[in-house]
Structures are given as structure tokens and as C-alpha cells.
Design a protein around this motif. Structure first.
Motif, PDB file in Angstrom:
ATOM      1  N   GLU A  35       0.830  -1.206   0.000  1.00 36.93           N
ATOM      2  CA  GLU A  35       0.000   0.000   0.000  1.00 36.93           C
ATOM      3  C   GLU A  35       0.866   1.258   0.000  1.00 36.93           C
ATOM      4  O   GLU A  35       0.502   2.262  -0.604  1.00 36.93           O
ATOM      5  CB  GLU A  35      -0.945  -0.015   1.207  1.00 36.93           C
ATOM      6  CG  GLU A  35      -2.047  -1.049   1.068  1.00 36.93           C
ATOM      7  CD  GLU A  35      -2.842  -1.238   2.353  1.00 36.93           C
ATOM      8  OE1 GLU A  35      -2.521  -0.567   3.357  1.00 36.93           O
ATOM      9  OE2 GLU A  35      -3.769  -2.064   2.353  1.00 36.93           O
ATOM     10  N   TYR A  36       2.012   1.187   0.666  1.00 40.11           N
ATOM     11  CA  TYR A  36       2.950   2.316   0.636  1.00 40.11           C
ATOM     12  C   TYR A  36       3.423   2.565  -0.789  1.00 40.11           C
ATOM     13  O   TYR A  36       3.449   3.706  -1.260  1.00 40.11           O
ATOM     14  CB  TYR A  36       4.149   2.048   1.550  1.00 40.11           C
ATOM     15  CG  TYR A  36       5.154   3.173   1.550  1.00 40.11           C
ATOM     16  CD1 TYR A  36       5.049   4.223   2.455  1.00 40.11           C
ATOM     17  CD2 TYR A  36       6.192   3.194   0.625  1.00 40.11           C
ATOM     18  CE1 TYR A  36       5.953   5.281   2.437  1.00 40.11           C
ATOM     19  CE2 TYR A  36       7.104   4.238   0.598  1.00 40.11           C
ATOM     20  CZ  TYR A  36       6.982   5.273   1.506  1.00 40.11           C
ATOM     21  OH  TYR A  36       7.888   6.323   1.464  1.00 40.11           O
ATOM     22  N   LYS A  37       3.781   1.497  -1.487  1.00 35.45           N
ATOM     23  CA  LYS A  37       4.255   1.649  -2.873  1.00 35.45           C
ATOM     24  C   LYS A  37       3.149   2.196  -3.767  1.00 35.45           C
ATOM     25  O   LYS A  37       3.397   3.054  -4.616  1.00 35.45           O
ATOM     26  CB  LYS A  37       4.741   0.304  -3.404  1.00 35.45           C
ATOM     27  CG  LYS A  37       6.034  -0.187  -2.751  1.00 35.45           C
ATOM     28  CD  LYS A  37       6.446  -1.550  -3.297  1.00 35.45           C
ATOM     29  CE  LYS A  37       7.737  -2.024  -2.642  1.00 35.45           C
ATOM     30  NZ  LYS A  37       8.130  -3.371  -3.128  1.00 35.45           N
ATOM     31  N   GLU A  38       1.922   1.699  -3.565  1.00 33.57           N
ATOM     32  CA  GLU A  38       0.798   2.167  -4.377  1.00 33.57           C
ATOM     33  C   GLU A  38       0.519   3.646  -4.163  1.00 33.57           C
ATOM     34  O   GLU A  38       0.076   4.344  -5.079  1.00 33.57           O
ATOM     35  CB  GLU A  38      -0.460   1.356  -4.033  1.00 33.57           C
ATOM     36  CG  GLU A  38      -0.405  -0.086  -4.504  1.00 33.57           C
ATOM     37  CD  GLU A  38      -1.573  -0.900  -3.973  1.00 33.57           C
ATOM     38  OE1 GLU A  38      -2.381  -0.343  -3.197  1.00 33.57           O
ATOM     39  OE2 GLU A  38      -1.672  -2.094  -4.326  1.00 33.57           O
ATOM     40  N   ALA A  39       0.793   4.132  -2.944  1.00 38.89           N
ATOM     41  CA  ALA A  39       0.507   5.533  -2.630  1.00 38.89           C
ATOM     42  C   ALA A  39       1.701   6.446  -2.863  1.00 38.89           C
ATOM     43  O   ALA A  39       1.562   7.548  -3.411  1.00 38.89           O
ATOM     44  CB  ALA A  39       0.046   5.654  -1.180  1.00 38.89           C
ATOM     45  N   PHE A  40       2.890   6.017  -2.455  1.00 40.42           N
ATOM     46  CA  PHE A  40       4.055   6.902  -2.439  1.00 40.42           C
ATOM     47  C   PHE A  40       4.999   6.690  -3.614  1.00 40.42           C
ATOM     48  O   PHE A  40       5.926   7.489  -3.802  1.00 40.42           O
ATOM     49  CB  PHE A  40       4.831   6.734  -1.121  1.00 40.42           C
ATOM     50  CG  PHE A  40       4.186   7.420   0.049  1.00 40.42           C
ATOM     51  CD1 PHE A  40       4.665   8.633   0.504  1.00 40.42           C
ATOM     52  CD2 PHE A  40       3.091   6.853   0.687  1.00 40.42           C
ATOM     53  CE1 PHE A  40       4.072   9.281   1.577  1.00 40.42           C
ATOM     54  CE2 PHE A  40       2.485   7.484   1.769  1.00 40.42           C
ATOM     55  CZ  PHE A  40       2.978   8.700   2.212  1.00 40.42           C
ATOM     56  N   GLU A  41       4.803   5.655  -4.384  1.00 36.39           N
ATOM     57  CA  GLU A  41       5.677   5.392  -5.530  1.00 36.39           C
ATOM     58  C   GLU A  41       4.833   5.222  -6.787  1.00 36.39           C
ATOM     59  O   GLU A  41       4.994   4.281  -7.555  1.00 36.39           O
ATOM     60  CB  GLU A  41       6.519   4.140  -5.260  1.00 36.39           C
ATOM     61  CG  GLU A  41       7.424   4.276  -4.039  1.00 36.39           C
ATOM     62  CD  GLU A  41       8.159   2.986  -3.681  1.00 36.39           C
ATOM     63  OE1 GLU A  41       8.071   2.024  -4.484  1.00 36.39           O
ATOM     64  OE2 GLU A  41       8.803   2.940  -2.624  1.00 36.39           O
ATOM     65  N   SER A  42       3.920   6.166  -6.992  1.00 35.60           N
ATOM     66  CA  SER A  42       2.987   6.080  -8.108  1.00 35.60           C
ATOM     67  C   SER A  42       2.529   7.483  -8.487  1.00 35.60           C
ATOM     68  O   SER A  42       2.827   8.454  -7.780  1.00 35.60           O
ATOM     69  CB  SER A  42       1.767   5.234  -7.700  1.00 35.60           C
ATOM     70  OG  SER A  42       0.971   5.965  -6.769  1.00 35.60           O
ATOM     71  N   PRO A  43       1.782   7.619  -9.582  1.00 33.19           N
ATOM     72  CA  PRO A  43       1.246   8.934  -9.955  1.00 33.19           C
ATOM     73  C   PRO A  43       0.346   9.541  -8.875  1.00 33.19           C
ATOM     74  O   PRO A  43       0.147  10.754  -8.851  1.00 33.19           O
ATOM     75  CB  PRO A  43       0.445   8.622 -11.228  1.00 33.19           C
ATOM     76  CG  PRO A  43       1.132   7.440 -11.822  1.00 33.19           C
ATOM     77  CD  PRO A  43       1.546   6.613 -10.649  1.00 33.19           C
ATOM     78  N   TYR A  44      -0.186   8.710  -7.992  1.00 35.38           N
ATOM     79  CA  TYR A  44      -1.037   9.217  -6.916  1.00 35.38           C
ATOM     80  C   TYR A  44      -0.316  10.265  -6.084  1.00 35.38           C
ATOM     81  O   TYR A  44      -0.883  11.311  -5.751  1.00 35.38           O
ATOM     82  CB  TYR A  44      -1.491   8.055  -6.033  1.00 35.38           C
ATOM     83  CG  TYR A  44      -2.193   8.462  -4.751  1.00 35.38           C
ATOM     84  CD1 TYR A  44      -3.569   8.678  -4.710  1.00 35.38           C
ATOM     85  CD2 TYR A  44      -1.461   8.630  -3.567  1.00 35.38           C
ATOM     86  CE1 TYR A  44      -4.205   9.053  -3.524  1.00 35.38           C
ATOM     87  CE2 TYR A  44      -2.095   9.008  -2.385  1.00 35.38           C
ATOM     88  CZ  TYR A  44      -3.460   9.223  -2.364  1.00 35.38           C
ATOM     89  OH  TYR A  44      -4.071   9.601  -1.197  1.00 35.38           O
ATOM     90  N   ILE A  45       0.941   9.994  -5.721  1.00 34.53           N
ATOM     91  CA  ILE A  45       1.659  10.931  -4.858  1.00 34.53           C
ATOM     92  C   ILE A  45       1.919  12.249  -5.581  1.00 34.53           C
ATOM     93  O   ILE A  45       1.914  13.331  -4.971  1.00 34.53           O
ATOM     94  CB  ILE A  45       2.972  10.317  -4.325  1.00 34.53           C
ATOM     95  CG1 ILE A  45       3.442  11.077  -3.083  1.00 34.53           C
ATOM     96  CG2 ILE A  45       4.059  10.316  -5.387  1.00 34.53           C
ATOM     97  CD1 ILE A  45       2.510  10.978  -1.905  1.00 34.53           C
ATOM     98  N   GLU A  46       2.126  12.183  -6.892  1.00 35.02           N
ATOM     99  CA  GLU A  46       2.301  13.412  -7.670  1.00 35.02           C
ATOM    100  C   GLU A  46       1.003  14.215  -7.668  1.00 35.02           C
ATOM    101  O   GLU A  46       1.028  15.451  -7.601  1.00 35.02           O
ATOM    102  CB  GLU A  46       2.717  13.064  -9.108  1.00 35.02           C
ATOM    103  CG  GLU A  46       4.054  12.329  -9.191  1.00 35.02           C
ATOM    104  CD  GLU A  46       4.347  11.829 -10.594  1.00 35.02           C
ATOM    105  OE1 GLU A  46       3.575  12.181 -11.531  1.00 35.02           O
ATOM    106  OE2 GLU A  46       5.331  11.079 -10.764  1.00 35.02           O
ATOM    107  N   TYR A  47      -0.106  13.502  -7.719  1.00 31.72           N
ATOM    108  CA  TYR A  47      -1.408  14.166  -7.700  1.00 31.72           C
ATOM    109  C   TYR A  47      -1.636  14.906  -6.386  1.00 31.72           C
ATOM    110  O   TYR A  47      -2.012  16.085  -6.384  1.00 31.72           O
ATOM    111  CB  TYR A  47      -2.514  13.128  -7.937  1.00 31.72           C
ATOM    112  CG  TYR A  47      -3.908  13.633  -7.652  1.00 31.72           C
ATOM    113  CD1 TYR A  47      -4.539  14.537  -8.509  1.00 31.72           C
ATOM    114  CD2 TYR A  47      -4.591  13.212  -6.508  1.00 31.72           C
ATOM    115  CE1 TYR A  47      -5.808  15.015  -8.238  1.00 31.72           C
ATOM    116  CE2 TYR A  47      -5.866  13.672  -6.237  1.00 31.72           C
ATOM    117  CZ  TYR A  47      -6.469  14.576  -7.105  1.00 31.72           C
ATOM    118  OH  TYR A  47      -7.729  15.051  -6.835  1.00 31.72           O
TER     119      TYR A  47
END
Length: 378
Positions: A124-136
């Protein structure tokens, strides 16, 4: 009301805050009374993780012109499926839809704390912090739509990783004695035999987290301080004793870096009980005597948070589990009508296991659903 610094943000938040999840499904008139009682009592921070349109509209209307006096925690990634059930998501389209919905329903152009919603595992950390989501979410902050970035989690190792990321400004974390105290770390006789409060030993990893937040200037807002009400009853507290609301709040506020304890309330009397902490005595707040001789058992206890959703069968798992737990203590007759009013029952469970993968507390949901079917006969 006493106010505390929220880390190094230059903000002061009320040490008693409000968690709005219990207002889902409540009529506007009640929401208005509860919200205004809270604000009149000095509350200036409210958590809104709920994606349901009605509760957001009710809260927004109740706050009204007092918006400038309130700091809102709005969760980015808490959304609704087409079937109307809560779901965690990093889908940018869904996230953006619900951010815009939040702004509209609260009649505001900013969210005080944009919360990276519910990150509990490495994946879940990778999905949130290592993805376009964190840029958003970072762009939301850059554009002023979100003033500060926060995150919510129940997992200590993940919390430490998020604090060390340098991305978040504050964090929402579950804090209570059952979660903190670690069996085998201390000698129980020594702990309860006149040991000073500052010598209380807790799980080493949680101690590291609290100290890390202090060192980095990351303020903590607290969820689950009452253990979903379990800590208030000896038969359900896992401490072999009952604590009061004042004692639970005091315990959480004693943790390093904690700024505000966000309490849920679904009646005006309950919010007044929460606010009564401010006028309580040192004796009423003292939890050490109440816990003397208690043995914390760190097993899985349902917090009725519904983070296990979405359910493929449309079951409100938290409601079913809560009615089951109540039936065990008070008898089936006390809750059979409430259970019958649900749209889906434990018997509708298909055993797919998605809920157990989502649950942050290791609850055996499928077994609970089967037991509910046996107990209530639905």
C-alpha cells in the motif's frame, strides 16, 4: 479548551477533536446539534474520511460560516463504488472526483489536511508513495487546494516509513493502551508497583515512532483512542478493567507528538462527555490505577471502522460485527431488531476473503459472519 501545537506547522489544534464517521445516516438536525456543540466547546479540528454525499453535505451545512474556525482532515482515496460502498483507491479519476465533491459540499476552496488515506502495508505504501497518486496529492498542495499533506495508518512500521519520506506534514494514527503495551517487554509487577508515568514501557517500535515524530516535527492526530468503545467495558477491553473516556484521552495525549484526540460521537450527550475532559481532575484522568493488574492482550479486535470494505456481497461488516459483539454481552434480544434492519446479513457472506486482506487488525471476518448467521438466524 486547551490547544496544542501540531508538530512544526505553526498551527494549534484543540486537544479534543471530532471524528465524524458516526454521523453517517444521521438526520441533519442531529448533525447540526452535535457539530455546533463541538465547536461551541472549542473543537477546531474534524476528520472527514466518509465519502457518502449526505454526511458531507450535512457537515458542510452545519459548519456553515464557521468554516474559518475549523480545520478539516479530508481523505484522498476514500471513495464510493458504483454500488454505494466505501472503497480505498489510488485511482486518480476517482480521487479527483471526491476531492471536488468535498470542496463543493463543504462550500470551501481548500482542505486543511489532505490525508493520504489508509496506508498500512509495504504494498500500500508503494501504491501511494511510488505512483502517480503521490504526484497528484503533491500538486493539490502546490495549487493550494490542500494546505498540508497528512496520512492515516494503523501500522507502526508503515507510519515510520511515511514520516521518513519527508512528504507528509502530519499523521493520523491509532493510539490506546492495548495497541501500545507490548507483552514480554516489561516486568508487570514493576510496571504497576509505583513506576512513574515516564517509565511506562511500550512496544519498542511504537516508541520509536512517537520519538521520530517528535524529532521531525510531525504532529499526530489520534484515532481509535477508545478502541471503538471496547476500552470502556471490562468485558471487552482486553485490559481486564474498564477505562473511562477521560482516562483514554489522557493516555493518548500523554504520548509524545500527539496533538489532538479525535473522538466519535453520535449524540449530543456523547460529544458533551468528550468535551468534559477539559474540566476533569487529575484524579479522573489518571489511568495507571485503573489499569493496575490488567494484562493487555494484543489480539485482533474489530474497531468497527469498515476499512475491510468493499464487500462483494454488500454487507456492512462493521454493523454486523458490532451487533454480534453486543449480542454476546447483552443478549440477542437487545439488538435483533437493529440486525434485522440491515440490508444484508452475515449469511450473505460468500467467503471470498477480500475483507480479511483489507482489515488492519487481523479480524477473522468470515468466521464472524458465519457466527452472526448462527446467532441471528438470518
Amino acid at each position: 479548551m486547551q490547544y496544542r501545537k501540531l508538530g512544526d506547522l505553526g498551527l494549534r489544534v484543540s486537544e479534543i477533536g471530532y471524528g465524524g464517521e458516526h454521523l453517517v445516516g444521521k438526520p441533519y438536525e442531529l448533525v447540526e446539534k452535535i457539530v455546533n456543540t463541538a465547536i461551541d466547546g472549542g473543537v477546531n479540528i474534524i476528520d472527514v474520511f466518509m465519502p457518502q454525499a449526505e454526511v458531507r453535505s450535512n457537515l458542510g451545512k452545519a459548519i456553515g460560516k464557521r468554516r474559518k474556525d475549523i480545520m478539516l482532515q479530508g481523505h484522498i482515496g476514500s471513495a464510493l463504488q458504483s454500488e454505494g460502498q466505501y472503497v480505498r483507491t489510488r485511482d486518480l479519476k476517482l480521487c479527483d472526483t471526491f476531492v471536488k465533491d468535498f470542496l463543493t459540499r463543504f462550500d470551501t476552496n481548500y482542505i486543511d489536511f489532505g490525508m493520504i488515506h489508509y496506508v498500512d502495508t509495504e504494498n500500500e505504501y508503494k501504491e501511494a508513495f511510488e505512483s502517480p497518486y503521490i504526484e497528484y496529492v503533491q500538486k493539490l498542495k502546490k495549487d493550494g487546494i490542500v494546505r498540508y499533506l497528512g496520512a492515516s495508518t494503523h501500522d507502526t512500521a508503515t507510519a515510520i516509513k511515511m514520516v521518513n519520506s519527508g512528504i507528509i506534514d502530519m499523521i493520523m494514527f491509532s493510539v490506546n493502551p492495548v495497541f501500545d503495551l507490548s507483552l514480554g517487554v516489561y516486568n508487570l509487577d514493576m510496571l504497576w508497583d509505583g513506576v512513574k508515568l515516564d517509565k511506562l514501557q511500550i512496544d519498542p517500535l511504537r516508541a520509536e515512532f512517537y520519538n521520530l515524530c517528535t524529532a521531525k516535527g510531525i504532529g499526530i492526530t489520534v484515532m481509535k483512542a477508545l478502541g471503538a468503545g471496547r476500552l470502556l467495558k471490562a468485558e471487552t477491553s482486553s485490559l481486564n478493567c474498564a477505562l473511562t473516556v477521560n482516562q483514554c484521552v489522557s493516555y493518548a495525549l500523554d504520548r509524545p507528538a500527539v496533538s489532538s484526540v479525535l473522538l466519535g460521537a453520535q449524540t449530543v450527550e456523547e460529544i458533551r462527555q468528550c468535551l468534559a475532559y477539559e474540566s476533569s481532575t487529575a484524579e479522573e484522568r489518571s489511568y495507571m490505577a485503573a489499569m493496575k493488574g490488567g494484562l493487555p492482550i494484543l489480539n485482533g479486535l474489530c474497531m468497527y471502522c469498515n476499512h475491510c470494505l468493499p464487500c462483494a456481497s454488500g454487507i456492512d461488516i462493521a454493523a454486523v460485527t458490532k451487533h454480534l459483539d453486543t449480542a454476546k454481552i447483552a443478549g440477542v434480544d437487545q439488538v435483533k431488531d437493529l440486525y434485522s434492519s440491515l440490508s444484508r446479513y452475515g449469511s450473505n457472506c460468500i467467503g471470498c476473503g477480500t475483507c480479511e486482506k483489507n482489515c488492519p487488525f487481523g479480524i477473522k471476518v468470515i468466521e464472524n459472519m458465519k457466527e452472526a448467521a448462527r446467532v441471528f438466524g438470518k
